[in-house]
Each structure stands twice: as structure tokens, then as C-alpha cells.
Write a protein that holds these residues in place. Structure first.
Motif, PDB file in Angstrom:
ATOM      1  N   VAL A 262       0.837  -1.202   0.000  1.00 28.33           N
ATOM      2  CA  VAL A 262       0.000   0.000   0.000  1.00 28.33           C
ATOM      3  C   VAL A 262       0.876   1.258   0.000  1.00 28.33           C
ATOM      4  O   VAL A 262       0.613   2.220  -0.730  1.00 28.33           O
ATOM      5  N   ARG A 263       1.918   1.260   0.790  1.00 25.43           N
ATOM      6  CA  ARG A 263       2.818   2.417   0.827  1.00 25.43           C
ATOM      7  C   ARG A 263       3.518   2.605  -0.519  1.00 25.43           C
ATOM      8  O   ARG A 263       3.671   3.735  -1.012  1.00 25.43           O
ATOM      9  N   PHE A 264       3.927   1.507  -1.126  1.00 25.76           N
ATOM     10  CA  PHE A 264       4.599   1.577  -2.424  1.00 25.76           C
ATOM     11  C   PHE A 264       3.651   2.105  -3.496  1.00 25.76           C
ATOM     12  O   PHE A 264       4.020   2.967  -4.301  1.00 25.76           O
ATOM     13  N   ILE A 265       2.408   1.615  -3.506  1.00 25.69           N
ATOM     14  CA  ILE A 265       1.416   2.092  -4.469  1.00 25.69           C
ATOM     15  C   ILE A 265       1.178   3.592  -4.288  1.00 25.69           C
ATOM     16  O   ILE A 265       1.060   4.341  -5.261  1.00 25.69           O
ATOM     17  N   GLY A 266       1.122   4.032  -3.040  1.00 27.02           N
ATOM     18  CA  GLY A 266       0.951   5.462  -2.779  1.00 27.02           C
ATOM     19  C   GLY A 266       2.088   6.294  -3.334  1.00 27.02           C
ATOM     20  O   GLY A 266       1.871   7.361  -3.921  1.00 27.02           O
ATOM     21  N   GLU A 267       3.313   5.804  -3.166  1.00 24.51           N
ATOM     22  CA  GLU A 267       4.473   6.538  -3.686  1.00 24.51           C
ATOM     23  C   GLU A 267       4.473   6.548  -5.216  1.00 24.51           C
ATOM     24  O   GLU A 267       4.856   7.550  -5.838  1.00 24.51           O
ATOM     25  N   LEU A 268       4.034   5.459  -5.839  1.00 23.03           N
ATOM     26  CA  LEU A 268       3.945   5.421  -7.304  1.00 23.03           C
ATOM     27  C   LEU A 268       2.921   6.432  -7.806  1.00 23.03           C
ATOM     28  O   LEU A 268       3.144   7.109  -8.812  1.00 23.03           O
ATOM     29  N   TYR A 269       1.809   6.546  -7.096  1.00 22.47           N
ATOM     30  CA  TYR A 269       0.795   7.535  -7.480  1.00 22.47           C
ATOM     31  C   TYR A 269       1.352   8.948  -7.349  1.00 22.47           C
ATOM     32  O   TYR A 269       1.126   9.804  -8.212  1.00 22.47           O
ATOM     33  N   ARG A 270       2.086   9.189  -6.287  1.00 24.80           N
ATOM     34  CA  ARG A 270       2.635  10.534  -6.055  1.00 24.80           C
ATOM     35  C   ARG A 270       3.609  10.934  -7.162  1.00 24.80           C
ATOM     36  O   ARG A 270       3.773  12.122  -7.461  1.00 24.80           O
ATOM     37  N   LEU A 271       4.226   9.937  -7.799  1.00 29.41           N
ATOM     38  CA  LEU A 271       5.127  10.205  -8.919  1.00 29.41           C
ATOM     39  C   LEU A 271       4.397  10.124 -10.260  1.00 29.41           C
ATOM     40  O   LEU A 271       5.024  10.027 -11.307  1.00 29.41           O
ATOM     41  N   GLN A 272       3.050  10.140 -10.195  1.00 28.27           N
ATOM     42  CA  GLN A 272       2.188  10.180 -11.382  1.00 28.27           C
ATOM     43  C   GLN A 272       2.358   8.948 -12.272  1.00 28.27           C
ATOM     44  O   GLN A 272       2.300   9.036 -13.494  1.00 28.27           O
TER      45      GLN A 272
END
Length: 272
Positions: free
Chosen positions: A175-185
Motif C-alpha cells: 500500500v505504501r509503495f502504491i501510494g508513492e507510485l501515485y505521487r510520482l504520477q
């Protein structure tokens, strides 16, 4: 690639990531992108196991997407126009598929392992209590050589317990990794909303790791999601978070965690 990922730090990010990129580019000699897919799989493995470094692994994915050779292709992957998807577009396609597969399989694995661990819960709880008592006595020096002999080794808990704990840890890391991927568009809002809805599905008796994952995710992506277009979704999320925060059956640690995320605008997305 495994060895390079083990060496990867923020200090040597450029040099190590260049070497990982060189491995990903070896897929130019293939027609099915198998090496590129394997590189992505290994990154996911590390990112979910090492949640504290999820931002760094997301940066690595962003770099690979931007710089992977445009000659890397997969003859089985075509775009809406019927043309082969290649290079960065193919990397992103593989990444999206991996996110969905890992999230769905991880959720199922967590549920299965939790059921299996529940059958051994009574025995595991007794062992944990015994281990806690032994540790406390050792620290306080109350156990003497004459009364108890050599220090007692901690009892191992059931395999099911450790499997459940691993599934929980990997779920939080993903979940944390997916969030970081979203933040990098690199991921869409739709995927984020799907994750949040799943984590908020149970307000009566939620799993603690689900609430913790929710808080981590909103801390990472909440500001980007809280826009006029998504207002209806966000209002529902906050109302369900309030139900959890007001639920006295839930541990105080979890209720406090979610109250902080609801009430502090610098941590999450809005003041309530």
C-alpha cells in the motif's frame, strides 16, 4: 538484479539504478519482455518487504519508465490503436498489471493466513504471554540461577502465526509503495480510490493493519486526491473514518491513529 537492489541506497541511487536499467534493457533482444517483467517483479518484492524505503523504489520505477530503451517490446501487448506497446509505455503497462495482481493476491493471502492463524491463536497467545513473562524477568533480574536455571529460550510460535504476520507486513508495504507510485504520477486516481474503498469496507470490526495501511496511504496521497472532482468520494471516506474513530470496540491505538489523520491538516488532507 537482486544483488543490485540489496546495495541500493539514496547515496548511490544514480550509479546502482543505472546498472539495474542496463539489465532491464536486455529485453531488447526478446519479443515478450520477460527480463523487464522480472526486474519489475524483483523491485516489487523488495518494496513490499522494506516499506520504509518505498519512496526510493518508486523513484527507481519512475527512472526505469523514463529511460528504458524504446526498442523493448512485447508482441503480446498492443495499444488501442493496434500498435505494439514499447519502451516506457510497456514498462508502465507491466507496472499497472503487477500492482493489480499483487494487491488482489496479497489481499487473498492475508485473509487465508489470518483464518489459518486464528485456529492456532489460543496456543500462540499463551506462548507469547510466557515469552513476555520470561523477558520481563530477565530484564528485572528476578530469575536466579538457583531458582530457574539457565535463561529460558523464547518459544517459537506457530508457522501460521508467522505467515499471517508476513502477509500483514507485505500488505502494508504494498500500500505504501502504491501510494508513492501515485505521487510520482505513475498510477491513476481510480486505482487509489479502489484501494481506499477496500481498506474502509469494514467499519464495525476492521483489521488493525487495514486501518494502518489506510492512514499511511492517505498521508502519502491524500492531498492529491482531495480535489473538487473527488469531493463526494472524500466525504464518504471521512464519514467512514469517523465511524472507526468513534468505535469503542477498536483499540485506542488505532482510534488515535485515525483521529490524527482526520484532524491534522498537515498530516492528511483537510481539517474536520
Amino acid at each position: 538484479v537482486k544483488a543490485l537492489l540489496n546495495k541500493l541506497t539514496l547515496e548511490n541511487f544514480d550509479s546502482i539504478s543505472d546498472q539495474i536499467l542496463a539489465w532491464a534493457d536486455k529485453s531488447v533482444n526478446e519479443t515478450d519482455g520477460r527480463i523487464l517483467r522480472q526486474v519489475i517483479a524483483l523491485i516489487f518484492e523488495k518494496a513490499t518487504d522494506e516499506a520504509n524505503f518505498s519512496e526510493m523504489y518508486a523513484r527507481l520505477c519512475r527512472k526505469l519508465m523514463e529511460k528504458v530503451s524504446p526498442n523493448v517490446k512485447d508482441e503480446g501487448v498492443k495499444g488501442p490503436d493496434g500498435q505494439l506497446v514499447a519502451g516506457g509505455g510497456l514498462f508502465r503497462k507491466y507496472l499497472l498489471n503487477r500492482c493489480q495482481e499483487d494487491y488482489e493476491s496479497g489481499w487473498k493471502a492475508k485473509e487465508v493466513s489470518a483464518v489459518a492463524a486464528a485456529d492456532k491463536a489460543a496456543d500462540d497467545n499463551a506462548k507469547k504471554e510466557a515469552n513476555d513473562v520470561a523477558e520481563k524477568e530477565a530484564k528485572e533480574g528476578t530469575a536466579t540461577a538457583s531458582s530457574s536455571g539457565p535463561p529460558k529460550e523464547a518459544e517459537l510460535l506457530s508457522d501460521e502465526y508467522y505467515a499471517a504476520e508476513k502477509a500483514k507486513r507485505r500488505g502494508l508495504g504494498l500500500v505504501r509503495f502504491i501510494g508513492e507510485l501515485y505521487r510520482l504520477q505513475m498510477l491513476t486516481e481510480r486505482i487509489m480510490h479502489e484501494c481506499i474503498k477496500k481498506l474502509l469496507a469494514n467499519t464495525e470490526n476492521p483489521e488493525e493493519e487495514d486501518v494502518e495501511s489506510l492512514c499511511r496511504l492517505l498521508t502519502t496521497v491524500g492531498k492529491g486526491l482531495d480535489n473538487p472532482k473527488a469531493k463526494a468520494h472524500m466525504d464518504i471516506y471521512f464519514s467512514r473514518m469517523k465511524l472507526i474513530a468513534d468505535n469503542m470496540k477498536i483499540s485506542s491505538r488505532i482510534r488515535f491513529m485515525i483521529q490524527v489523520r482526520r484532524l491534522v491538516p498537515t498530516v492528511c488532507v483537510r481539517t474536520r
